[in-house]
Enzyme design. Structure first.
Site, PDB file in Angstrom:
ATOM      1  N   GLY A  14       0.825  -1.207   0.000  1.00  0.00           N
ATOM      2  CA  GLY A  14       0.000   0.000   0.000  1.00  0.00           C
ATOM      3  C   GLY A  14       0.852   1.246   0.000  1.00  0.00           C
ATOM      4  O   GLY A  14       0.548   2.231   0.678  1.00  0.00           O
ATOM      5  N   SER A  16       1.528   3.457  -2.336  1.00  0.00           N
ATOM      6  CA  SER A  16       1.305   4.466  -3.373  1.00  0.00           C
ATOM      7  C   SER A  16       0.874   5.830  -2.847  1.00  0.00           C
ATOM      8  O   SER A  16       1.067   6.843  -3.518  1.00  0.00           O
ATOM      9  CB  SER A  16       0.269   3.965  -4.379  1.00  0.00           C
ATOM     10  OG  SER A  16      -0.987   3.766  -3.750  1.00  0.00           O
ATOM     11  N   ARG A  17       0.276   5.860  -1.648  1.00  0.00           N
ATOM     12  CA  ARG A  17      -0.226   7.148  -1.158  1.00  0.00           C
ATOM     13  C   ARG A  17      -0.367   7.121   0.362  1.00  0.00           C
ATOM     14  O   ARG A  17      -0.198   6.089   0.992  1.00  0.00           O
ATOM     15  CB  ARG A  17      -1.579   7.475  -1.794  1.00  0.00           C
ATOM     16  CG  ARG A  17      -2.665   6.460  -1.515  1.00  0.00           C
ATOM     17  CD  ARG A  17      -3.889   6.674  -2.408  1.00  0.00           C
ATOM     18  NE  ARG A  17      -4.909   5.662  -2.202  1.00  0.00           N
ATOM     19  CZ  ARG A  17      -5.913   5.756  -1.350  1.00  0.00           C
ATOM     20  NH1 ARG A  17      -6.032   6.832  -0.595  1.00  0.00           N
ATOM     21  NH2 ARG A  17      -6.803   4.791  -1.232  1.00  0.00           N
ATOM     22  N   SER A 143      -5.102  -0.195  13.419  1.00  0.00           N
ATOM     23  CA  SER A 143      -5.927   1.009  13.582  1.00  0.00           C
ATOM     24  C   SER A 143      -6.501   1.009  14.991  1.00  0.00           C
ATOM     25  O   SER A 143      -6.755  -0.054  15.564  1.00  0.00           O
ATOM     26  CB  SER A 143      -7.076   1.015  12.566  1.00  0.00           C
ATOM     27  OG  SER A 143      -8.008   2.041  12.861  1.00  0.00           O
ATOM     28  N   TYR A 156     -13.988  -3.647   8.936  1.00  0.00           N
ATOM     29  CA  TYR A 156     -12.690  -2.999   9.112  1.00  0.00           C
ATOM     30  C   TYR A 156     -12.160  -3.226  10.532  1.00  0.00           C
ATOM     31  O   TYR A 156     -10.988  -3.566  10.724  1.00  0.00           O
ATOM     32  CB  TYR A 156     -12.829  -1.511   8.816  1.00  0.00           C
ATOM     33  CG  TYR A 156     -11.534  -0.733   8.809  1.00  0.00           C
ATOM     34  CD1 TYR A 156     -10.665  -0.796   7.725  1.00  0.00           C
ATOM     35  CD2 TYR A 156     -11.177   0.077   9.892  1.00  0.00           C
ATOM     36  CE1 TYR A 156      -9.485  -0.068   7.712  1.00  0.00           C
ATOM     37  CE2 TYR A 156     -10.001   0.806   9.889  1.00  0.00           C
ATOM     38  CZ  TYR A 156      -9.160   0.731   8.790  1.00  0.00           C
ATOM     39  OH  TYR A 156      -7.981   1.441   8.779  1.00  0.00           O
ATOM     40  N   ALA A 159     -11.068  -6.838  10.960  1.00  0.00           N
ATOM     41  CA  ALA A 159      -9.801  -7.092  10.276  1.00  0.00           C
ATOM     42  C   ALA A 159      -8.626  -6.531  11.070  1.00  0.00           C
ATOM     43  O   ALA A 159      -7.603  -7.198  11.260  1.00  0.00           O
ATOM     44  CB  ALA A 159      -9.832  -6.487   8.874  1.00  0.00           C
TER      45      ALA A 159
END
Length: 248
Positions: A14, A16-17, A143, A156, A159
Site C-alpha cells: 500500500g 502508493s499514497r 488502527s 474494518y 480485520a
C-alpha cells in the site's frame, strides 16, 4: 539496483499514497532499499521515482495483496533477486463501510482479505529468510478501530483486531530468532480520505481526540522507522497507538 549486502531491504505494501507513501519515503531516507507494492504500476511509480530522484534505491511491484497466489509469486521473485526482505511493513488496506445488517458478503470478504489475510500472506512468504539470518522486522499497520470498534465498520474493525492477534502470535513464534513483530495503530490521520470528509464529521472526530487535531502521515512513518531500526531490538509483540490520546 545494487545488490549491496550491507543495505537492508524494506518492503511496504500500500505504498502508493498516504501513510504507505510516507513510510516508503522515510525508510528510504533512513538508508534502506525500498520495495513499493501497490495494485498497479501507475500507482507505485511516482513513489519509486521520488525515491530514485532523492538518491535512494527503490523498485515497484504491482500485486493484489488479497490474492495469496499473487503474493506468493511476487515474493518468489523478490527473494530470488534480493535473497531476503529484512523489514516488512504490512500497510495495505481498504474500507467498505456499512451497517452489519446491510453489509454484503463481498464487502466483508474484501476488507478481511485485503486488511488481514494480506498480512498473513506476506509474513508467511518472507519470514523464513529472516529466521535464517536471525534478524528481521515485521511491522503491521493496524488502527485504533481494531481496539475500540466503530459504527459502520464491523468488517474494518474485525480485520484490524485480527491484525493485532496475528502480530502477537507471530511475535511469540519468532522472538527466539531475533525477529521483532509489532503493530502500529493510527488514529485519525490527515490523508486524502479524511480531507474528503464533511466538516461536521471532522468536528465530531476532533471532539474525541484530546490533542484536538488530526495526526500527520509522518507521525506514523516516524514510529515505523524506529521499529525498523536496531533501537527497537528488545521490543516485540506490542501495539503502538498513535492517535493524539484517543485510546489511553
Amino acid at each position: 539496483m545494487s545488490n549491496d549486502p550491507t543495505k537492508k531491504t524494506a518492503l511496504v505494501t500500500g505504498a502508493s499514497r498516504g501513510i504507505g507513501k510516507a513510510i516508503a519515503l522515510t525508510l528510504s531516507a533512513a538508508g534502506h532499499r525500498v520495495l513499493c507494492v501497490s495494485r498497479s504500476q501507475s500507482s507505485f511509480q511516482p513513489v519509486v521515482d521520488a525515491i530514485l530522484e532523492s538518491g535512494g534505491e527503490a523498485r515497484g511491484y504491482a500485486v493484489d495483496v488479497a490474492s495469496s497466489q499473487e503474493v506468493k509469486a511476487a515474493c518468489a521473485g523478490i527473494l530470488s533477486e534480493f535473497g531476503q526482505v529484512d523489514i516488512l511493513v504490512n500497510n495495505a488496506g481498504i474500507t467498505r463501510d456499512g451497517l452489519v445488517m446491510r453489509m454484503s458478503d463481498e464487502d466483508w470478504n474484501a476488507v478481511i482479505q485485503t486488511n488481514l489475510s494480506s498480512c498473513f500472506y506476506w509474513t508467511r512468504e518472507l519470514i523464513r529468510p529472516m529466521a535464517s539470518k536471525r534478524w528481521g522486522r515485521v511491522i503491521n499497520i493496524a488502527s485504533v478501530v481494531g481496539l475500540m470498534g466503530n459504527y459502520g465498520q464491523a468488517n474494518y474493525a474485525a480485520a484490524k483486531a485480527g491484525v493485532l492477534g496475528l502480530t502477537k502470535s507471530v511475535a511469540k513464534e519468532f522472538a527466539s530468532r531475533s525477529i521483532t513483530v509489532n503493530a502500529v495503530a493510527p488514529g485519525f490521520i490527515e490523508t486524502d480520505m479524511t480531507a474528503a470528509l464533511d466538516d461536521k464529521v471532522k468536528e465530531a472526530m476532533l471532539k474525541v481526540i484530546p490533542m484536538k487535531r488530526f495526526g500527520k502521515v509522518d507521525d506514523i512513518a516516524g514510529i515505523v522507522k524506529f521499529l525498523a531500526s536496531s533501537d527497537s531490538d528488545y521490543i516485540t509483540g506490542q501495539v503502538f497507538t498513535v492517535d493524539g490520546g484517543m485510546v489511553m
